[in-house]
Design a protein around this motif. Structure first.
Motif, PDB file in Angstrom:
ATOM      1  N   MET A 195       0.821  -1.363  -0.035  1.00 38.54           N
ATOM      2  CA  MET A 195      -0.163   0.174   0.254  1.00 38.54           C
ATOM      3  C   MET A 195       1.024   1.260   0.018  1.00 38.54           C
ATOM      4  O   MET A 195       0.484   2.274  -0.467  1.00 38.54           O
ATOM      5  CB  MET A 195      -0.838   0.108   1.070  1.00 38.54           C
ATOM      6  CG  MET A 195      -2.234  -1.120   1.105  1.00 38.54           C
ATOM      7  SD  MET A 195      -3.071  -0.909  -0.279  1.00 38.54           S
ATOM      8  CE  MET A 195      -3.966   0.420   0.082  1.00 38.54           C
ATOM      9  N   LEU A 196       2.147   1.342   0.451  1.00 38.23           N
ATOM     10  CA  LEU A 196       2.816   2.315   0.392  1.00 38.23           C
ATOM     11  C   LEU A 196       3.346   2.465  -1.068  1.00 38.23           C
ATOM     12  O   LEU A 196       3.307   3.681  -1.491  1.00 38.23           O
ATOM     13  CB  LEU A 196       4.277   2.248   1.277  1.00 38.23           C
ATOM     14  CG  LEU A 196       4.118   2.257   2.839  1.00 38.23           C
ATOM     15  CD1 LEU A 196       5.342   1.645   3.601  1.00 38.23           C
ATOM     16  CD2 LEU A 196       3.920   3.663   3.220  1.00 38.23           C
ATOM     17  N   VAL A 197       3.324   1.613  -1.463  1.00 38.75           N
ATOM     18  CA  VAL A 197       3.818   1.744  -2.955  1.00 38.75           C
ATOM     19  C   VAL A 197       2.877   2.191  -3.796  1.00 38.75           C
ATOM     20  O   VAL A 197       2.938   3.020  -4.613  1.00 38.75           O
ATOM     21  CB  VAL A 197       4.657   0.343  -3.540  1.00 38.75           C
ATOM     22  CG1 VAL A 197       4.667   0.495  -5.213  1.00 38.75           C
ATOM     23  CG2 VAL A 197       5.865  -0.090  -2.912  1.00 38.75           C
ATOM     24  N   TYR A 198       1.657   1.610  -3.395  1.00 36.43           N
ATOM     25  CA  TYR A 198       0.393   2.053  -4.192  1.00 36.43           C
ATOM     26  C   TYR A 198       0.033   3.517  -4.015  1.00 36.43           C
ATOM     27  O   TYR A 198       0.095   4.298  -5.014  1.00 36.43           O
ATOM     28  CB  TYR A 198      -0.707   1.333  -3.498  1.00 36.43           C
ATOM     29  CG  TYR A 198      -2.293   1.850  -4.258  1.00 36.43           C
ATOM     30  CD1 TYR A 198      -2.529   1.491  -5.485  1.00 36.43           C
ATOM     31  CD2 TYR A 198      -3.064   2.487  -3.334  1.00 36.43           C
ATOM     32  CE1 TYR A 198      -3.629   1.898  -5.963  1.00 36.43           C
ATOM     33  CE2 TYR A 198      -4.344   2.751  -3.806  1.00 36.43           C
ATOM     34  CZ  TYR A 198      -4.606   2.553  -5.150  1.00 36.43           C
ATOM     35  OH  TYR A 198      -5.749   3.117  -5.400  1.00 36.43           O
ATOM     36  N   PHE A 199       0.050   4.079  -2.882  1.00 37.20           N
ATOM     37  CA  PHE A 199       0.015   5.426  -2.508  1.00 37.20           C
ATOM     38  C   PHE A 199       1.005   6.501  -3.174  1.00 37.20           C
ATOM     39  O   PHE A 199       0.738   7.629  -3.488  1.00 37.20           O
ATOM     40  CB  PHE A 199      -0.062   5.602  -0.980  1.00 37.20           C
ATOM     41  CG  PHE A 199      -1.560   5.339  -0.325  1.00 37.20           C
ATOM     42  CD1 PHE A 199      -2.630   6.021  -0.546  1.00 37.20           C
ATOM     43  CD2 PHE A 199      -1.458   4.190   0.609  1.00 37.20           C
ATOM     44  CE1 PHE A 199      -3.767   5.855  -0.336  1.00 37.20           C
ATOM     45  CE2 PHE A 199      -2.824   4.017   1.053  1.00 37.20           C
ATOM     46  CZ  PHE A 199      -4.065   4.475   0.537  1.00 37.20           C
ATOM     47  N   ILE A 200       2.212   6.059  -3.106  1.00 32.08           N
ATOM     48  CA  ILE A 200       3.280   6.860  -3.754  1.00 32.08           C
ATOM     49  C   ILE A 200       3.400   6.808  -5.216  1.00 32.08           C
ATOM     50  O   ILE A 200       3.094   7.949  -6.081  1.00 32.08           O
ATOM     51  CB  ILE A 200       4.593   6.234  -3.581  1.00 32.08           C
ATOM     52  CG1 ILE A 200       5.058   5.983  -1.932  1.00 32.08           C
ATOM     53  CG2 ILE A 200       5.958   6.708  -4.399  1.00 32.08           C
ATOM     54  CD1 ILE A 200       6.196   5.463  -1.724  1.00 32.08           C
ATOM     55  N   ALA A 201       2.461   5.665  -5.897  1.00 28.81           N
ATOM     56  CA  ALA A 201       2.479   5.650  -7.207  1.00 28.81           C
ATOM     57  C   ALA A 201       1.030   6.547  -7.419  1.00 28.81           C
ATOM     58  O   ALA A 201       1.023   7.158  -8.545  1.00 28.81           O
ATOM     59  CB  ALA A 201       1.746   4.208  -7.673  1.00 28.81           C
ATOM     60  N   LEU A 202      -0.011   6.556  -6.615  1.00 28.57           N
ATOM     61  CA  LEU A 202      -0.997   7.667  -6.735  1.00 28.57           C
ATOM     62  C   LEU A 202      -0.513   9.038  -6.857  1.00 28.57           C
ATOM     63  O   LEU A 202      -0.837   9.696  -7.919  1.00 28.57           O
ATOM     64  CB  LEU A 202      -2.160   7.547  -5.806  1.00 28.57           C
ATOM     65  CG  LEU A 202      -2.888   6.252  -5.381  1.00 28.57           C
ATOM     66  CD1 LEU A 202      -3.683   6.594  -4.263  1.00 28.57           C
ATOM     67  CD2 LEU A 202      -3.544   6.029  -6.724  1.00 28.57           C
ATOM     68  N   ALA A 203       0.541   9.482  -6.042  1.00 27.12           N
ATOM     69  CA  ALA A 203       0.749  10.544  -5.853  1.00 27.12           C
ATOM     70  C   ALA A 203       1.688  11.033  -7.245  1.00 27.12           C
ATOM     71  O   ALA A 203       1.765  12.187  -7.954  1.00 27.12           O
ATOM     72  CB  ALA A 203       1.686  11.036  -4.795  1.00 27.12           C
TER      73      ALA A 203
END
Length: 649
Positions: A195-203
């Motif tokens: 989820m950390l990778v996912y939220f960074i990808a969102l940003a």
């Protein structure tokens, strides 16, 4: 409140206890854990929320007026509903560290003055129970819409994948439900990093497009854009709120999961990481559409989230989004297990088989009945609605209904428990109530298109919850009417009946009188054990009970004792383990010398006042299908005697 769960337990008022161990660990570690578990639902909203506002059942032209207006609505909704209402205020109303509608309900019941309770207790209880019932509808739709929306991203990679979307989503969901029995401890270790990778990808994806159209930065934070949208097209703006609310679905999870991580990790994760990443992604989707020609924007708005990524990165984004939706679904399924356990302990659901999947984490449980029922309903939803856009029409009404109920509950907390002055509490409640009414009203328009489903599930669940609670109370009252005082029984039976070696434990819901099982045993077997224990398990309005308060004993003389075991509504009940700690009743318990006597009631529906006949029959069916008290209380199978009786309600 005196609703009795599990046949031998009833709610009692608990005292303050020290921390129960939730949320222990470094702040950074807990923040990562919270990102992995708590924010899965709201974190996957960008996949479909912005799309549904423009390309859903009520379309909007993706021009500057509408995009700026929607972005402003999303920002101010997140700020007011999530950051202010839930993170800042509601999360302060924890019940010994635990959150959620039932925990809040228990907190209100436990801490309110007796006189104040009489004014509103029944109404508040019904609202809290209905919020729980709505949660079950939400827990069915969330996995379906989340996984389906992510798999639909395959069509942005290759249009030929469309026939495989539904089968792929069903296969993923079946696999997800199938692994629940193994527990989530090992899988949970992966949640945070993914989820950390996912939220960074969102940003990152959002930021790539914001630089091409930086005007969205000021547009989102300017409330005038939302107001202008409403002034220009009031009806369209109101209808759009039915889709905008999808951006804040999952806000209630912040409160419900507070017991696992604590308030500070969730608060900091939201304010400094999750919320900024979500806002940047929504702004990026808006910037992407504004940078395209009108014809291309109309096509791109059908799936703007995946079109944020360049062609070569689109498939990895689909895979990452699918993993995120699986995690979000896992959190909802685990939440359904947790809510069900609380409801069983608090007396709203009959006993069900609960398996603990971790030796160290008490909160990691698996309830087979709930798991397979959810799986069947989720698959039916996917097959019935066929697309995430169709499911979005059913999504939101349960969430907004629960949010509105939370506003009512928190108003009781502000005025009754925290004693806030009216000038301080009233403006906040007016803001919250206004937003809740607008969102709930907008979602009511979805009822013909699918919004009926969560309402139907909520109504059915509410009927089951209230029928069980009411039926248990009626049954206990009817049994108490014929109860014999224990002192009278001891004087007459202790001197005349033959006594045999060993210990007899009679489990009973009542704190007074003689258990029916004891009377039946004496009537048919003509003997009494040399040591007779009348055992009551009480579930208190706190999540965990301190060790020194666990056991209470009373000696009636002549070998008769009453034992009270107290548990919190988040605790696992283990009667033999607790009895092994009892020292005030003579020699220590030896299981091979102890017999447990349980009463199994057969209900007879009657015209007596209490419940409608159909509800009495429903309660009788629920009682027949409840897990046996022997398994629920972890009694040794070879030491249990069940004695039946008939009860008219």
């Amino acid at each position: 409140m005196s609703i009795s769960p599990a046949g031998t337990a009833e709610i009692a008022t608990g005292d303050q206890i020290p921390g129960h161990g939730h949320g222990q660990g470094s702040l950074a570690k807990l923040m990562v854990g919270a990102v992995g578990i708590v924010f899965g639902d709201i974190g996957t909203s960008p996949i479909y929320a912005f799309r549904e506002t423009f390309a859903g059942h009520h379309t909007l032209v993706p021009d500057a007026l509408h995009i700026y207006g929607v972005l402003s609505l999303i920002f101010w909704s997140m700020l007011i509903i999530v950051a202010l209402k839930y993170v800042t205020i509601i999360m302060r109303a924890d019940n010994k560290g635990e959150g959620g509608s039932l925990a809040l309900l228990a907190l209100i019941n436990r801490t309110a003055a007796e006189g104040e309770k009489k004014k509103w207790t029944m109404g508040i209880v019904m609202l809290g129970v209905f919020a729980t019932a709505l949660f079950y509808g939400d827990s069915m739709i969330t996995p379906a819409i989340s996984v389906l929306s992510a798999v639909e991203g395959l069509t942005t990679v290759q249009a030929g994948f469309e026939p495989y979307v539904v089968p792929t989503a069903i296969a993923i969901l079946i696999g997800l439900f199938a692994i629940q029995a193994r527990g989530t401890a090992k899988v949970g270790l992966m949640f945070g990093p993914i989820m950390l990778v996912y939220f960074i990808a969102l940003a990152v994806l959002g930021g790539m497009h914001i630089v091409k159209h930086p005007a969205v930065l000021t547009a989102m934070f300017n409330p005038w854009n939302a107001i202008e949208f409403y002034l220009s097209e009031p009806l369209r703006a109101f209808i759009a709120m039915g889709s905008v609310v999808l951006a804040v679905t999952g806000a209630e999870a912040l409160y419900a999961d507070m017991g696992h991580f604590g308030r500070r990790p969730i608060k900091f994760s939201w304010l400094f990481f999750v919320m900024p990443a979500l806002l940047v992604n929504y702004m990026g989707q808006g910037a992407l559409l504004l940078s395209l020609p009108p014809e291309q924007a109309m096509e791109t708005v059908k799936n703007p989230f995946f079109f944020l990524a360049p062609d070569q990165f689109r498939l990895p984004l689909v895979i990452l989004a699918t993993l995120a939706t699986i995690i979000a679904s896992q959190a909802v399924i685990s939440g359904a297990f947790s809510v069900t356990q609380q409801a069983i302990q608090l007396g709203f659901i009959p006993r069900l088989s609960i398996r603990h999947t971790s030796e160290h984490a008490a909160g990691q449980i698996y309830i087979p009945t709930v798991n397979w029922a959810l799986m069947i309903m989720v698959i039916c939803l996917v097959l019935g609605f066929r697309s995430s856009s169709n499911l979005a029409a059913a999504y939101g009404i349960a969430v907004t209904g629960a949010m509105a109920i939370d506003t009512v509950l928190i108003s009781v907390v502000l005025f009754t428990l925290w004693k806030w002055p009216a000038w301080k509490a009233f403006p906040l409640l007016v803001i919250f109530a206004t937003i809740d009414i607008l969102y709930f009203g907008a979602n009511l328009l979805k009822v013909p298109a699918g919004g009926w489903f969560p309402l139907l599930v909520g109504a059915i669940a509410f009927t089951f919850l209230t029928t069980w609670a009411r039926g248990r109370k009626l049954m206990i009252d009817r049994m108490a009417e014929a109860s014999l005082p224990i002192e009278v029984f001891i004087k007459s039976a202790a001197t005349s009946a033959a006594r045999v070696p060993g210990t007899a434990v009679f489990m009973t819901t009542s704190m007074t009188g003689v258990p029916h099982a004891l009377l039946h045993n004496l009537k048919h077997n003509k003997v009494l054990h040399e040591r007779v224990m009348l055992l009551t398990v009480r579930i208190e309005d706190v999540p965990f009970v301190a060790g020194e308060r666990r056991i209470e004993t009373k000696d009636y003389s002549a070998g008769f004792f009453r034992i009270i075991l107290r548990y919190g509504f988040m605790e696992e009940i283990d009667v033999p383990a607790a009895l092994a700690q009892v020292k005030a009743c003579g020699p220590q318990f030896k299981m091979m010398d102890t017999s447990f006597f349980l009463a199994r009631q057969t209900l007879i529906a009657s015209a007596r006042p209490g419940m409608a006949i159909w509800r009495e029959k429903l309660f009788a069916w629920m009682l027949r299908n409840a897990e046996s008290a022997m398994e629920f209380f972890k009694l040794p199978t070879n030491r249990v005697v069940e004695l039946g009786s008939q009860v008219e309600i």
